[in-house]
Design a protein around this motif. Structure first.
Motif, PDB file in Angstrom:
ATOM      1  N   TRP A 111     -18.953  15.946  39.215  1.00 21.03           N
ATOM      2  CA  TRP A 111     -20.541  16.178  38.870  1.00 21.03           C
ATOM      3  C   TRP A 111     -20.702  17.143  37.687  1.00 21.03           C
ATOM      4  N   SER A 112     -19.834  18.369  37.885  1.00 27.11           N
ATOM      5  CA  SER A 112     -20.160  19.419  36.901  1.00 27.11           C
ATOM      6  C   SER A 112     -19.873  18.956  35.094  1.00 27.11           C
ATOM      7  N   THR A 113     -18.725  17.992  35.357  1.00 34.39           N
ATOM      8  CA  THR A 113     -18.355  17.297  34.145  1.00 34.39           C
ATOM      9  C   THR A 113     -19.420  16.380  33.653  1.00 34.39           C
ATOM     10  N   LEU A 114     -20.069  15.582  34.320  1.00 30.18           N
ATOM     11  CA  LEU A 114     -20.918  14.531  34.146  1.00 30.18           C
ATOM     12  C   LEU A 114     -22.273  15.268  33.748  1.00 30.18           C
ATOM     13  N   ASP A 115     -22.495  16.608  34.304  1.00 31.51           N
ATOM     14  CA  ASP A 115     -23.858  17.218  33.844  1.00 31.51           C
ATOM     15  C   ASP A 115     -23.417  17.718  32.432  1.00 31.51           C
ATOM     16  N   ALA A 116     -22.176  18.300  32.177  1.00 28.72           N
ATOM     17  CA  ALA A 116     -22.162  18.968  30.991  1.00 28.72           C
ATOM     18  C   ALA A 116     -22.069  17.887  29.774  1.00 28.72           C
ATOM     19  N   LEU A 117     -21.582  16.611  30.145  1.00 25.91           N
ATOM     20  CA  LEU A 117     -21.835  15.480  29.169  1.00 25.91           C
ATOM     21  C   LEU A 117     -23.177  15.109  28.690  1.00 25.91           C
ATOM     22  N   GLY A 118     -24.105  15.376  29.443  1.00 22.15           N
ATOM     23  CA  GLY A 118     -25.317  14.969  29.293  1.00 22.15           C
ATOM     24  C   GLY A 118     -25.732  13.600  29.133  1.00 22.15           C
ATOM     25  N   ASP A 119     -25.942  13.014  27.801  1.00 18.79           N
ATOM     26  CA  ASP A 119     -26.249  11.821  27.700  1.00 18.79           C
ATOM     27  C   ASP A 119     -25.289  10.884  27.055  1.00 18.79           C
ATOM     28  N   VAL A 120     -23.866  11.319  27.248  1.00 20.48           N
ATOM     29  CA  VAL A 120     -22.676  10.795  26.705  1.00 20.48           C
ATOM     30  C   VAL A 120     -22.402   9.720  27.650  1.00 20.48           C
ATOM     31  N   PRO A 121     -22.268   8.447  27.289  1.00 14.90           N
ATOM     32  CA  PRO A 121     -21.937   7.407  28.382  1.00 14.90           C
ATOM     33  C   PRO A 121     -20.481   7.712  28.916  1.00 14.90           C
ATOM     34  N   SER A 122     -20.616   7.491  30.469  1.00 12.38           N
ATOM     35  CA  SER A 122     -19.630   8.165  31.133  1.00 12.38           C
ATOM     36  C   SER A 122     -19.243   7.007  32.234  1.00 12.38           C
ATOM     37  N   ILE A 123     -17.992   7.144  32.684  1.00 13.77           N
ATOM     38  CA  ILE A 123     -17.628   6.273  33.805  1.00 13.77           C
ATOM     39  C   ILE A 123     -16.580   6.858  34.637  1.00 13.77           C
ATOM     40  N   VAL A 124     -16.447   7.002  35.867  1.00  5.25           N
ATOM     41  CA  VAL A 124     -15.733   7.749  36.702  1.00  5.25           C
ATOM     42  C   VAL A 124     -14.537   6.856  37.134  1.00  5.25           C
ATOM     43  N   LEU A 125     -13.322   7.554  37.150  1.00  7.92           N
ATOM     44  CA  LEU A 125     -12.237   6.693  37.681  1.00  7.92           C
ATOM     45  C   LEU A 125     -11.435   7.622  38.632  1.00  7.92           C
ATOM     46  N   LEU A 126     -11.584   6.892  40.038  1.00  9.96           N
ATOM     47  CA  LEU A 126     -11.074   7.379  41.062  1.00  9.96           C
ATOM     48  C   LEU A 126      -9.432   7.299  41.259  1.00  9.96           C
ATOM     49  N   THR A 127      -8.723   8.496  41.041  1.00  7.53           N
ATOM     50  CA  THR A 127      -7.300   8.415  41.039  1.00  7.53           C
ATOM     51  C   THR A 127      -6.857   9.411  42.341  1.00  7.53           C
ATOM     52  N   ASN A 143     -17.563  19.800  24.343  1.00  6.68           N
ATOM     53  CA  ASN A 143     -18.641  19.242  23.866  1.00  6.68           C
ATOM     54  C   ASN A 143     -18.348  18.419  22.426  1.00  6.68           C
ATOM     55  N   ALA A 144     -17.682  18.960  21.757  1.00 12.10           N
ATOM     56  CA  ALA A 144     -17.613  18.259  20.310  1.00 12.10           C
ATOM     57  C   ALA A 144     -16.927  17.011  20.480  1.00 12.10           C
ATOM     58  N   ALA A 145     -15.844  16.909  21.310  1.00 10.68           N
ATOM     59  CA  ALA A 145     -14.974  15.733  21.617  1.00 10.68           C
ATOM     60  C   ALA A 145     -16.149  14.687  22.068  1.00 10.68           C
ATOM     61  N   ALA A 146     -16.665  15.010  23.224  1.00 12.75           N
ATOM     62  CA  ALA A 146     -17.696  14.286  23.877  1.00 12.75           C
ATOM     63  C   ALA A 146     -18.545  13.609  22.912  1.00 12.75           C
ATOM     64  N   ALA A 147     -19.181  14.325  22.140  1.00 13.11           N
ATOM     65  CA  ALA A 147     -20.224  14.003  21.159  1.00 13.11           C
ATOM     66  C   ALA A 147     -19.879  12.895  20.237  1.00 13.11           C
ATOM     67  N   ARG A 148     -18.451  12.568  19.813  1.00 11.66           N
ATOM     68  CA  ARG A 148     -17.767  11.674  19.189  1.00 11.66           C
ATOM     69  C   ARG A 148     -17.342  10.370  19.779  1.00 11.66           C
ATOM     70  N   ALA A 149     -17.410  10.620  21.184  1.00 10.26           N
ATOM     71  CA  ALA A 149     -16.884   9.855  22.165  1.00 10.26           C
ATOM     72  C   ALA A 149     -17.827   8.534  22.381  1.00 10.26           C
ATOM     73  N   ASP A 150     -17.267   7.240  22.432  1.00 15.75           N
ATOM     74  CA  ASP A 150     -18.328   5.915  22.759  1.00 15.75           C
ATOM     75  C   ASP A 150     -18.199   5.947  24.383  1.00 15.75           C
ATOM     76  N   LEU A 151     -17.259   6.506  25.002  1.00 17.17           N
ATOM     77  CA  LEU A 151     -17.260   6.491  26.424  1.00 17.17           C
ATOM     78  C   LEU A 151     -16.553   7.665  26.744  1.00 17.17           C
ATOM     79  N   ALA A 152     -16.788   8.444  27.927  1.00 12.92           N
ATOM     80  CA  ALA A 152     -16.090   9.194  28.507  1.00 12.92           C
ATOM     81  C   ALA A 152     -15.671   9.130  29.862  1.00 12.92           C
ATOM     82  N   ILE A 153     -14.291   8.971  30.042  1.00 10.42           N
ATOM     83  CA  ILE A 153     -13.722   8.530  31.439  1.00 10.42           C
ATOM     84  C   ILE A 153     -13.386   9.776  32.108  1.00 10.42           C
ATOM     85  N   ILE A 154     -13.913   9.932  33.353  1.00 12.07           N
ATOM     86  CA  ILE A 154     -13.767  11.291  34.200  1.00 12.07           C
ATOM     87  C   ILE A 154     -12.963  10.844  35.339  1.00 12.07           C
TER      88      ILE A 154
END
Length: 106
Positions: free
Chosen positions: A26-42, A2-13
């Motif tokens: 999904w759990s990670t996205l929920d935990a990030l809340g309003d932090v802008p996120s994008i999923v990377l399928l690997t 959460n501390a890292a995510a709060a400082r991030a401009d974008l979280a890559i999942i």
């Protein structure tokens, strides 16, 4: 996280398209809340039902996803710990990120 995510401009999942992996995403996205996120399928083959199902589920929830997945590759795994001779799609992801940064700077 959460501390890292709060400082991030974008979280890559990063996640594979398998059900258990998507559930963790999904759990990670929920935990990030309003932090802008994008999923990377690997480790994902875009020709598979798993890939299409994952994309449909993410699309239904309006979750941003990189346009190109990272396909599975034994050669990529074998490069661990060394400077990569080939980027196996990650170069395209870097270009996408640069494009997103330019768009947000406007």
């Amino acid at each position: 996280m959460n501390a890292a995510a709060a400082r991030a401009d974008l979280a890559i999942i990063p996640t594979a398209a398998a059900s258990l992996d998507i559930a963790r995403a999904w759990s990670t996205l929920d935990a990030l809340g309003d932090v802008p996120s994008i999923v990377l399928l690997t480790h994902t083959d875009p020709r598979t039902v798993l890939y299409r199902s994952a994309m449909e589920a993410l699309d239904e929830e309006d979750i941003p996803v990189f346009a190109r997945p990272i396909k599975p590759s034994e050669k990529l795994r074998a490069q661990g710990g060394r400077y990569p001779a080939k980027l196996f799609g990650y170069g395209d992801i870097a270009l996408d990120l640069l494009h997103m940064m330019k768009e947000n700077a406007r």
